[in-house]
Design an enzyme around this catalytic site. Structure first.
Site, PDB file in Angstrom:
ATOM      1  N   GLY A 106      46.802  42.895  43.160  1.00  0.00           N
ATOM      2  CA  GLY A 106      46.330  42.286  41.967  1.00  0.00           C
ATOM      3  C   GLY A 106      47.310  41.700  41.257  1.00  0.00           C
ATOM      4  O   GLY A 106      47.146  40.708  40.570  1.00  0.00           O
ATOM      5  N   ASP A 165      44.997  49.829  32.821  1.00  0.00           N
ATOM      6  CA  ASP A 165      43.529  50.298  32.453  1.00  0.00           C
ATOM      7  C   ASP A 165      43.723  51.691  31.765  1.00  0.00           C
ATOM      8  O   ASP A 165      44.048  52.041  30.746  1.00  0.00           O
ATOM      9  CB  ASP A 165      42.684  50.053  33.581  1.00  0.00           C
ATOM     10  CG  ASP A 165      41.272  50.156  33.419  1.00  0.00           C
ATOM     11  OD1 ASP A 165      40.883  49.815  32.168  1.00  0.00           O
ATOM     12  OD2 ASP A 165      40.698  50.925  34.089  1.00  0.00           O
ATOM     13  N   ARG A 181      40.250  36.779  43.245  1.00  0.00           N
ATOM     14  CA  ARG A 181      41.475  36.696  43.042  1.00  0.00           C
ATOM     15  C   ARG A 181      42.063  35.408  42.767  1.00  0.00           C
ATOM     16  O   ARG A 181      43.157  35.070  41.806  1.00  0.00           O
ATOM     17  CB  ARG A 181      42.493  37.491  44.040  1.00  0.00           C
ATOM     18  CG  ARG A 181      42.085  38.963  44.236  1.00  0.00           C
ATOM     19  CD  ARG A 181      43.146  39.494  45.143  1.00  0.00           C
ATOM     20  NE  ARG A 181      42.495  41.054  45.537  1.00  0.00           N
ATOM     21  CZ  ARG A 181      42.731  42.138  44.817  1.00  0.00           C
ATOM     22  NH1 ARG A 181      43.100  42.082  43.732  1.00  0.00           N
ATOM     23  NH2 ARG A 181      42.498  43.235  45.573  1.00  0.00           N
TER      24      ARG A 181
HETATM   25  P1  IMP Z   1      44.602  52.198  36.123  1.00  0.00           P
HETATM   26  O1  IMP Z   1      45.224  53.232  36.977  1.00  0.00           O
HETATM   27  O2  IMP Z   1      43.421  52.540  35.669  1.00  0.00           O
HETATM   28  O3  IMP Z   1      45.319  51.661  34.987  1.00  0.00           O
HETATM   29  O4  IMP Z   1      44.193  50.934  36.963  1.00  0.00           O
HETATM   30  C1  IMP Z   1      44.986  49.883  37.483  1.00  0.00           C
HETATM   31  C2  IMP Z   1      44.374  49.365  38.414  1.00  0.00           C
HETATM   32  O5  IMP Z   1      42.978  49.085  38.232  1.00  0.00           O
HETATM   33  C3  IMP Z   1      45.041  47.661  38.157  1.00  0.00           C
HETATM   34  O6  IMP Z   1      46.260  47.695  38.899  1.00  0.00           O
HETATM   35  C4  IMP Z   1      43.698  46.943  38.867  1.00  0.00           C
HETATM   36  O7  IMP Z   1      44.024  46.831  40.110  1.00  0.00           O
HETATM   37  C5  IMP Z   1      42.440  47.675  38.718  1.00  0.00           C
HETATM   38  N1  IMP Z   1      41.711  47.274  37.320  1.00  0.00           N
HETATM   39  C6  IMP Z   1      41.615  47.937  36.203  1.00  0.00           C
HETATM   40  N2  IMP Z   1      40.907  47.270  35.341  1.00  0.00           N
HETATM   41  C7  IMP Z   1      40.500  46.056  36.032  1.00  0.00           C
HETATM   42  C8  IMP Z   1      39.669  44.982  35.677  1.00  0.00           C
HETATM   43  O8  IMP Z   1      39.359  44.833  34.442  1.00  0.00           O
HETATM   44  N3  IMP Z   1      39.583  44.212  36.640  1.00  0.00           N
HETATM   45  C9  IMP Z   1      40.088  44.360  37.752  1.00  0.00           C
HETATM   46  N4  IMP Z   1      40.751  45.097  38.264  1.00  0.00           N
HETATM   47  C10 IMP Z   1      41.020  46.171  37.257  1.00  0.00           C
HETATM   48 MG    MG Z   2      46.130  46.659  40.956  1.00  0.00          MG
END
Ligand code: IMP
Ligand code: MG
Length: 197
Positions: A52, A111, A173
């Site tokens: 990402g 997130d 992407r």
């Molecule tokens: P976390 O561990 O929940 O903070 O998630 C982080 C990862 O989830 C990010 O690096 C993204 O790859 C993916 N992610 C979280 N939210 C989104 C979104 O709204 N769109 C796309 N990918 C997301």
């Molecule tokens: Mg990611």
């Protein structure tokens, strides 16, 4: 539609633009300037989180007016779904040691915070000189763990977003902007594989 025209993938009406390309570029340049000041004279080592962060990372590094080195780590917390499973997996480890480096982790979005929390804990045990986070986006309403990004592009509401590196099912992407798909769970390759006639 004329026979030689095809439906535009990037101008799909299902995609509501949240942050356009000009705003993204301006903010990334600002972050680059700030990082340039903060890390002057130090050994800056960027660690991009695959996949990402690849677009943000490539723009950000060109906005940093310092000698720097790069590495990438592959971490997956989502699988193919749009909600976090809480399960974090290393899919590609770092190529070079972090020891004695000023490490700046470059991530697309915070997130739940689980991915960065996991990574930061691993990196802290590797004798880094310093460790900070640059995240393009933050969705504070979704945090399960508090993670502080020293460099943050934009705070956004609790929407699933795509573009500028972020995907749904590995697609989108390459959009040069951040968009909210109206119906992310129903987006599949099949939705845009036809020419739309
Ligand atoms: P976390 O561990 O929940 O903070 O998630 C982080 C990862 O989830 C990010 O690096 C993204 O790859 C993916 N992610 C979280 N939210 C989104 C979104 O709204 N769109 C796309 N990918 C997301
Ligand atoms: Mg990611």
């Amino acid at each position: 539609m004329a026979a030689n025209q095809r439906a535009s993938f990037m101008n799909d009406s299902n995609l509501k633009v949240l942050i356009d390309s000009d705003r993204l570029q301006a903010r990334v340049r600002e972050l680059g300037r700030q990082i340039t000041e903060d890390y002057a004279g130090r050994e800056l080592h960027l660690v991009g989180v695959l996949k990402g962060a690849c677009v943000f990372m490539s723009d950000l590094m060109r906005a940093i007016d310092l000698p720097l080195t790069l590495d990438f780590i592959g971490i997956s917390s989502y699988g193919a779904s749009t909600t976090s499973s809480g399960e974090v997996r290393i899919t590609k480890d770092l190529d070079v040691s972090l020891a004695h480096k000023d490490v700046l982790v470059v991530e697309d979005i915070i997130d739940t915070g689980l991915t960065l929390n996991y990574m930061v804990n691993i990196f802290r045990s590797r004798e880094v000189n310093s460790l900070a986070i640059a995240a393009l986006l933050d969705k504070p309403e979704r945090h399960e763990i508090e993670i502080e990004a020293r460099y943050l592009g934009f705070t956004i509401p609790n929407h699933f977003v795509v573009g500028y590196g972020l995907d749904v099912g590995e697609v989108y992407r390459n959009l040069p902007f951040i968009a909210v798909p109206e119906n992310p769970d129903h987006l599949t390759r099949r939705d845009f594989s036809s020419t739309g006639e």
